[in-house]
Write a protein that holds these residues in place. Structure first.
Motif, PDB file in Angstrom:
ATOM      1  N   MET A  49       0.835  -1.158   0.000  1.00 56.22           N
ATOM      2  CA  MET A  49       0.000   0.000   0.000  1.00 56.22           C
ATOM      3  C   MET A  49       0.889   1.233   0.000  1.00 56.22           C
ATOM      4  O   MET A  49       1.887   1.294   0.708  1.00 56.22           O
ATOM      5  N   THR A  50       0.496   2.205  -0.779  1.00 53.15           N
ATOM      6  CA  THR A  50       1.208   3.474  -0.807  1.00 53.15           C
ATOM      7  C   THR A  50       0.293   4.541  -0.227  1.00 53.15           C
ATOM      8  O   THR A  50      -0.861   4.653  -0.611  1.00 53.15           O
ATOM      9  N   VAL A  83       3.864  -1.591   3.289  1.00 55.39           N
ATOM     10  CA  VAL A  83       3.413  -0.203   3.266  1.00 55.39           C
ATOM     11  C   VAL A  83       4.568   0.751   2.999  1.00 55.39           C
ATOM     12  O   VAL A  83       5.637   0.627   3.595  1.00 55.39           O
ATOM     13  N   ALA A  84       4.309   1.690   2.104  1.00 53.04           N
ATOM     14  CA  ALA A  84       5.186   2.834   1.877  1.00 53.04           C
ATOM     15  C   ALA A  84       4.323   4.053   2.181  1.00 53.04           C
ATOM     16  O   ALA A  84       3.243   4.210   1.620  1.00 53.04           O
ATOM     17  N   ALA A  85       4.773   4.909   3.114  1.00 51.60           N
ATOM     18  CA  ALA A  85       3.943   6.020   3.571  1.00 51.60           C
ATOM     19  C   ALA A  85       4.748   7.306   3.721  1.00 51.60           C
ATOM     20  O   ALA A  85       5.974   7.278   3.829  1.00 51.60           O
ATOM     21  N   SER A  86       4.021   8.422   3.750  1.00 42.72           N
ATOM     22  CA  SER A  86       4.626   9.740   3.946  1.00 42.72           C
ATOM     23  C   SER A  86       5.366   9.802   5.276  1.00 42.72           C
ATOM     24  O   SER A  86       4.944   9.194   6.253  1.00 42.72           O
ATOM     25  N   ILE A  99       8.381  13.065  -6.032  1.00 39.35           N
ATOM     26  CA  ILE A  99       7.856  11.976  -6.863  1.00 39.35           C
ATOM     27  C   ILE A  99       8.856  10.833  -6.986  1.00 39.35           C
ATOM     28  O   ILE A  99       8.484   9.658  -6.901  1.00 39.35           O
ATOM     29  N   ASP A 100      10.130  11.159  -7.171  1.00 43.21           N
ATOM     30  CA  ASP A 100      11.152  10.118  -7.308  1.00 43.21           C
ATOM     31  C   ASP A 100      11.269   9.287  -6.034  1.00 43.21           C
ATOM     32  O   ASP A 100      11.474   8.069  -6.090  1.00 43.21           O
ATOM     33  N   ALA A 101      11.108   9.921  -4.872  1.00 42.78           N
ATOM     34  CA  ALA A 101      11.168   9.192  -3.599  1.00 42.78           C
ATOM     35  C   ALA A 101       9.980   8.244  -3.473  1.00 42.78           C
ATOM     36  O   ALA A 101      10.122   7.121  -2.969  1.00 42.78           O
ATOM     37  N   ILE A 102       8.817   8.669  -3.945  1.00 41.28           N
ATOM     38  CA  ILE A 102       7.627   7.804  -3.907  1.00 41.28           C
ATOM     39  C   ILE A 102       7.825   6.592  -4.804  1.00 41.28           C
ATOM     40  O   ILE A 102       7.585   5.448  -4.398  1.00 41.28           O
ATOM     41  N   VAL A 103       8.303   6.830  -6.018  1.00 38.47           N
ATOM     42  CA  VAL A 103       8.544   5.730  -6.965  1.00 38.47           C
ATOM     43  C   VAL A 103       9.581   4.761  -6.405  1.00 38.47           C
ATOM     44  O   VAL A 103       9.411   3.540  -6.465  1.00 38.47           O
TER      45      VAL A 103
END
Length: 101
Positions: A1-2, A24-27, A48-52
């Motif tokens: 989950m993002t 999970v990847a989260a803020s 954006i690059d960190a999210i990817v």
């Protein structure tokens, strides 16, 4: 989950996902970072690059994913307080109108 939230919230969706065994990847902001702790891969939601990169690291690498899955579940179960079971408020013995014809 993002969970790329820009504004702080409690972080219940990532916590639920972790409890179900979903990586999970989260803020990395506020309460979300505190709630997720080491059980999730945290990232800057404005990058954006960190999210990817976070999605790729959590989902794309099987070894890393299994490590996060184990930490996720453990962290999620520790984060949710458990309360002892309660007695029902109303029982047949406490109901005042039992046996009334």
């Amino acid at each position: 989950m993002t969970f790329p939230r820009l504004y702080e919230g409690f972080g219940l969706p990532p916590l639920e996902a972790m409890a179900c065994g979903c990586p999970v990847a989260a803020s990395n902001i506020g309460a979300i970072a505190e709630v997720c702790g080491d059980g999730a891969l945290l990232f800057d939601p404005g990058d954006i690059d960190a999210i990817v990169d976070a999605i790729d690291r959590v989902v794309g690498n099987e070894t890393r994913r299994s490590v996060y899955l184990g930490e996720d579940r453990q962290h999620a179960h520790q984060a949710v307080p458990r309360s002892p079971p309660r007695e029902p408020a109303l029982t047949a013995q406490s109901w005042p109108f039992t046996g009334v014809a």
